[in-house]
Design an enzyme around this catalytic site. Structure first.
Site, PDB file in Angstrom:
ATOM      1  N   ARG A  88      13.930  40.059   5.397  1.00  0.00           N
ATOM      2  CA  ARG A  88      14.028  38.564   5.101  1.00  0.00           C
ATOM      3  C   ARG A  88      15.091  38.450   4.208  1.00  0.00           C
ATOM      4  O   ARG A  88      15.913  37.215   4.150  1.00  0.00           O
ATOM      5  CB  ARG A  88      12.747  38.461   4.490  1.00  0.00           C
ATOM      6  CG  ARG A  88      12.670  36.824   4.086  1.00  0.00           C
ATOM      7  CD  ARG A  88      11.268  36.241   4.024  1.00  0.00           C
ATOM      8  NE  ARG A  88      10.081  36.883   4.065  1.00  0.00           N
ATOM      9  CZ  ARG A  88       9.371  36.877   2.797  1.00  0.00           C
ATOM     10  NH1 ARG A  88       9.716  36.156   1.918  1.00  0.00           N
ATOM     11  NH2 ARG A  88       8.231  37.547   2.651  1.00  0.00           N
ATOM     12  N   TYR A  89      15.730  39.073   3.091  1.00  0.00           N
ATOM     13  CA  TYR A  89      16.468  38.970   2.092  1.00  0.00           C
ATOM     14  C   TYR A  89      17.923  39.867   2.520  1.00  0.00           C
ATOM     15  O   TYR A  89      17.499  41.065   2.840  1.00  0.00           O
ATOM     16  CB  TYR A  89      15.985  39.171   0.893  1.00  0.00           C
ATOM     17  CG  TYR A  89      14.812  38.432   0.380  1.00  0.00           C
ATOM     18  CD1 TYR A  89      15.004  37.216   0.153  1.00  0.00           C
ATOM     19  CD2 TYR A  89      13.667  38.974   0.371  1.00  0.00           C
ATOM     20  CE1 TYR A  89      13.790  36.438  -0.135  1.00  0.00           C
ATOM     21  CE2 TYR A  89      12.576  38.312  -0.074  1.00  0.00           C
ATOM     22  CZ  TYR A  89      12.771  36.993  -0.255  1.00  0.00           C
ATOM     23  OH  TYR A  89      11.433  36.376  -0.699  1.00  0.00           O
TER      24      TYR A  89
ATOM     25  N   ARG B  80      17.895  43.553   0.816  1.00  0.00           N
ATOM     26  CA  ARG B  80      17.029  44.509   0.504  1.00  0.00           C
ATOM     27  C   ARG B  80      15.836  44.327   1.776  1.00  0.00           C
ATOM     28  O   ARG B  80      15.880  43.258   2.293  1.00  0.00           O
ATOM     29  CB  ARG B  80      16.202  44.072  -0.738  1.00  0.00           C
ATOM     30  CG  ARG B  80      15.723  42.697  -1.130  1.00  0.00           C
ATOM     31  CD  ARG B  80      15.613  42.404  -2.613  1.00  0.00           C
ATOM     32  NE  ARG B  80      15.017  41.225  -2.950  1.00  0.00           N
ATOM     33  CZ  ARG B  80      15.412  40.015  -2.936  1.00  0.00           C
ATOM     34  NH1 ARG B  80      16.972  39.827  -2.375  1.00  0.00           N
ATOM     35  NH2 ARG B  80      15.069  38.898  -3.403  1.00  0.00           N
TER      36      ARG B  80
ATOM     37  N   CYS C 188      -4.918  51.970   2.596  1.00  0.00           N
ATOM     38  CA  CYS C 188      -4.864  51.741   1.109  1.00  0.00           C
ATOM     39  C   CYS C 188      -6.048  52.667   0.669  1.00  0.00           C
ATOM     40  O   CYS C 188      -7.218  53.016   1.440  1.00  0.00           O
ATOM     41  CB  CYS C 188      -5.231  50.332   0.694  1.00  0.00           C
ATOM     42  SG  CYS C 188      -3.826  49.308   1.367  1.00  0.00           S
TER      43      CYS C 188
ATOM     44  N   CYS D  90      -8.130  45.377  -1.464  1.00  0.00           N
ATOM     45  CA  CYS D  90      -8.377  44.115  -2.094  1.00  0.00           C
ATOM     46  C   CYS D  90      -8.940  43.027  -1.471  1.00  0.00           C
ATOM     47  O   CYS D  90      -8.017  42.688  -0.231  1.00  0.00           O
ATOM     48  CB  CYS D  90      -7.032  43.931  -2.639  1.00  0.00           C
ATOM     49  SG  CYS D  90      -6.043  45.330  -3.415  1.00  0.00           S
TER      50      CYS D  90
ATOM     51  N   CYS E   8      -6.031  40.587  -0.195  1.00  0.00           N
ATOM     52  CA  CYS E   8      -4.832  41.091   0.215  1.00  0.00           C
ATOM     53  C   CYS E   8      -4.163  40.119   1.130  1.00  0.00           C
ATOM     54  O   CYS E   8      -4.916  39.266   2.158  1.00  0.00           O
ATOM     55  CB  CYS E   8      -5.106  42.247   1.202  1.00  0.00           C
ATOM     56  SG  CYS E   8      -3.467  42.930   1.814  1.00  0.00           S
TER      57      CYS E   8
ATOM     58  N   ARG F   8      -1.570  40.911   3.056  1.00  0.00           N
ATOM     59  CA  ARG F   8      -0.933  41.319   4.272  1.00  0.00           C
ATOM     60  C   ARG F   8      -2.211  41.804   5.331  1.00  0.00           C
ATOM     61  O   ARG F   8      -2.041  42.989   5.770  1.00  0.00           O
ATOM     62  CB  ARG F   8       0.019  42.464   3.929  1.00  0.00           C
ATOM     63  CG  ARG F   8       0.885  42.768   5.038  1.00  0.00           C
ATOM     64  CD  ARG F   8       2.095  43.753   4.806  1.00  0.00           C
ATOM     65  NE  ARG F   8       3.345  43.000   4.127  1.00  0.00           N
ATOM     66  CZ  ARG F   8       3.855  43.506   2.991  1.00  0.00           C
ATOM     67  NH1 ARG F   8       3.318  44.610   2.507  1.00  0.00           N
ATOM     68  NH2 ARG F   8       5.048  42.706   2.601  1.00  0.00           N
TER      69      ARG F   8
ATOM     70  N   ASP G 278      -0.854  33.279  -1.539  1.00  0.00           N
ATOM     71  CA  ASP G 278      -0.315  32.822  -0.308  1.00  0.00           C
ATOM     72  C   ASP G 278      -1.500  32.353   0.639  1.00  0.00           C
ATOM     73  O   ASP G 278      -2.568  32.398   0.661  1.00  0.00           O
ATOM     74  CB  ASP G 278       0.445  33.850   0.505  1.00  0.00           C
ATOM     75  CG  ASP G 278       1.249  34.512  -0.325  1.00  0.00           C
ATOM     76  OD1 ASP G 278       2.149  34.040  -0.855  1.00  0.00           O
ATOM     77  OD2 ASP G 278       1.643  35.880  -0.257  1.00  0.00           O
TER      78      ASP G 278
ATOM     79  N   ASP H 144       5.667  32.664  -2.785  1.00  0.00           N
ATOM     80  CA  ASP H 144       6.287  33.155  -1.531  1.00  0.00           C
ATOM     81  C   ASP H 144       6.090  32.013  -0.545  1.00  0.00           C
ATOM     82  O   ASP H 144       4.875  31.700  -0.003  1.00  0.00           O
ATOM     83  CB  ASP H 144       5.707  34.372  -1.029  1.00  0.00           C
ATOM     84  CG  ASP H 144       6.689  35.335  -0.594  1.00  0.00           C
ATOM     85  OD1 ASP H 144       7.821  34.811   0.131  1.00  0.00           O
ATOM     86  OD2 ASP H 144       6.825  36.523  -0.738  1.00  0.00           O
TER      87      ASP H 144
ATOM     88  N   LYS I 296      10.753  33.874  -1.693  1.00  0.00           N
ATOM     89  CA  LYS I 296      10.081  33.656  -3.122  1.00  0.00           C
ATOM     90  C   LYS I 296      10.929  32.496  -3.831  1.00  0.00           C
ATOM     91  O   LYS I 296      12.034  32.572  -3.880  1.00  0.00           O
ATOM     92  CB  LYS I 296      10.264  34.894  -3.789  1.00  0.00           C
ATOM     93  CG  LYS I 296       9.022  35.900  -3.288  1.00  0.00           C
ATOM     94  CD  LYS I 296       9.152  37.304  -4.029  1.00  0.00           C
ATOM     95  CE  LYS I 296       8.154  38.141  -3.513  1.00  0.00           C
ATOM     96  NZ  LYS I 296       8.988  39.031  -2.276  1.00  0.00           N
TER      97      LYS I 296
HETATM   98  C1  LIG Z   1       9.097  40.159  -2.151  1.00  0.00           C
HETATM   99  C2  LIG Z   1       9.787  40.838  -1.224  1.00  0.00           C
HETATM  100  C3  LIG Z   1      11.004  41.506  -1.418  1.00  0.00           C
HETATM  101  C4  LIG Z   1      11.581  41.743  -2.915  1.00  0.00           C
HETATM  102  O1  LIG Z   1      11.831  40.605  -3.340  1.00  0.00           O
HETATM  103  P1  LIG Z   1      12.340  40.565  -5.069  1.00  0.00           P
HETATM  104  O2  LIG Z   1      12.397  39.265  -5.517  1.00  0.00           O
HETATM  105  O3  LIG Z   1      13.722  41.386  -5.037  1.00  0.00           O
HETATM  106  O4  LIG Z   1      11.420  41.321  -5.956  1.00  0.00           O
HETATM  107  C5  LIG Z   1      11.911  42.096  -0.316  1.00  0.00           C
HETATM  108  N1  LIG Z   1      11.606  41.824   1.065  1.00  0.00           N
HETATM  109  C6  LIG Z   1      10.319  41.190   1.185  1.00  0.00           C
HETATM  110  C7  LIG Z   1      10.008  41.055   2.759  1.00  0.00           C
HETATM  111  C8  LIG Z   1       9.600  40.586   0.489  1.00  0.00           C
HETATM  112  O5  LIG Z   1       8.338  39.964   0.713  1.00  0.00           O
HETATM  113  S1  SF4 Z   2      -3.001  44.191  -1.859  1.00  0.00           S
HETATM  114 FE1  SF4 Z   2      -3.498  44.826   0.229  1.00  0.00          FE
HETATM  115  S2  SF4 Z   2      -1.797  46.127   0.855  1.00  0.00           S
HETATM  116 FE2  SF4 Z   2      -1.898  45.953  -1.281  1.00  0.00          FE
HETATM  117  S3  SF4 Z   2      -3.413  47.639  -2.233  1.00  0.00           S
HETATM  118 FE3  SF4 Z   2      -4.451  45.879  -1.837  1.00  0.00          FE
HETATM  119  S4  SF4 Z   2      -5.181  45.884   0.405  1.00  0.00           S
HETATM  120 FE4  SF4 Z   2      -3.690  47.261  -0.047  1.00  0.00          FE
END
Ligand SMILES: *Cc1c(COP(=O)(O)O)cnc(C)c1O
Ligand code: SF4
Length: 345
Positions: A85-86, A89, A98, A102, A105, A107, A268, A305, A312
């Site tokens: 996305r960025y 990175r 996991c 959580c 979560c 995701r 989110d 985000d 973010k």
């Molecule tokens: C949060 C995130 C990052 C890291 O973002 P930072 O602001 O550098 O901590 C990188 N890739 C994705 C997809 C993210 O969601």
């Molecule tokens: S937030 Fe989601 S991915 Fe992260 S440890 Fe908890 S359950 Fe696992």
């Protein structure tokens, strides 16, 4: 290990909302480590640790605005597991598993859905993508929880990444120190120590000061002692940590444990998590109060985000009141005013 509502029912006096939780294709499995379960106060139905791991029927609801993937991770992915996305990175979904799930979560579209650990083929696909994109300087090893990988899989993954990009900075994103600190073994730490060309960073997720037990702190210390800095990402959670007092204690506890508070995340818009979301106005109030009480070192960046993959952004009120000619009128933390004047060129 607790893996079902039936098991929970034998150990806790479940509330009506907890009893009414329904397993569904979208829901995360129940999985709670014995270690974390023992930190819960069984006499308190609204215990902040309990809320993070015992499901309720609120998870089965959606407020109509929520979607499974508000951050548009899928459309920013290369293959199933690499999110770009960025520019500089990437995030690699190393496993969907996991040690504990959580309830908040974000995701959950991916987490706990039985895809399992990353395969050799997927590792080499991720590596060729990275070698074709030299602008990538950092990788987040996430999931799921990357430390559920076996030591040998983890070692293979890291050596493959470092082979294509020796200077790649690697973030180990894990909740393991908070939910299963005995996973942080000598052998695990020795794996990281054996790769010396670029740094690792440990990214923890502690959400409440009671999670900072001596065991958890010792687990993180093993990384820090090995030269791996620790940073924490807290999720702002209603009924868990949505007060300045709780977050002040958490952030000061983190600093004492050599963990830098990095982000405080606004929830989110993920399906089934509305019961955890804190109204933004309240989050901003908490941020303002924390800025008064905490040192710069102890203060995390409150961030959201943004939906539709907006990325973010930091959240905080402005301290700039207005501009008059060359003069910037600022409001201080305690509400008085100061003038900062630009150079008169
Ligand atoms: C949060 C995130 C990052 C890291 O973002 P930072 O602001 O550098 O901590 C990188 N890739 C994705 C997809 C993210 O969601
Ligand atoms: S937030 Fe989601 S991915 Fe992260 S440890 Fe908890 S359950 Fe696992």
């Amino acid at each position: 290990m607790i893996t079902s509502l039936e098991q929970l029912q034998k150990k806790l006096n479940l509330t009506e909302e907890e009893k009414a939780w329904k397993e569904s294709p979208q829901s995360l499995p129940v999985l709670i480590t014995d270690y974390f379960f023992n930190l819960i106060d069984p006499s308190d139905p609204s215990d902040p640790l309990r809320k993070q791991c015992v499901p309720t029927c609120f998870e089965n609801m959606s407020d109509g605005l929520e979607t499974p993937d508000p951050l548009a991770e899928v459309s920013h992915s290369n293959g199933e597991r690499l999110i770009h996305r960025y520019t500089n990175r990437v995030a690699l979904l190393t496993t969907d598993i996991c040690a504990q799930y959580c309830r908040h979560c974000f995701r959950r579209r991916f987490t706990g859905n039985m895809q399992g650990p990353i395969s050799d083929l997927e590792i080499s696909q991720a590596c060729s993508y990275i070698s074709e994109h030299p602008e990538i300087r950092e990788i987040l090893l996430t999931g799921g929880d990357v430390l559920t990988l076996s030591d040998s899989r983890l070692s293979h993954l890291i050596s493959s990444l470092r082979e294509v990009s020796p200077s790649l900075v690697i973030r180990i994103c894990t909740r393991m120190a908070a939910v299963k600190p005995d996973r942080i073994t000598d052998n695990l730490i020795n794996i990281f120590k054996s790769f010396k060309t670029a740094p690792f960073y440990l990214m923890t997720q502690f959400n409440h000061p009671r999670e900072l037990t001596p065991e958890a702190v010792a687990a993180v210390s093993r990384f820090v002692d090995a030269g791996i800095p620790a940073m924490n990402q807290t999720v702002l959670l209603r009924g868990v940590n949505d007060s300045a007092d709780t977050l002040e204690e958490l952030c000061n506890g983190l600093i004492s444990a050599r963990i830098k508070p990095y982000y405080l995340f606004q929830g989110d818009l993920v399906t089934g998590t509305s019961c955890f979301r804190v109204p933004l106005a309240k989050g901003l109030e908490i941020e303002k109060e924390l800025r008064k009480r905490l040192s710069g070192l102890a203060m995390p960046v409150y961030a959201a985000d943004l939906p539709e993959g907006g990325g973010k952004v930091p959240l905080c009120g402005s301290y700039i009141e207005r501009k008059e000619g060359n003069n910037w009128i600022f409001r201080t933390l305690d509400g008085s005013y100061r003038i900062y004047t630009d150079p008169q060129l």
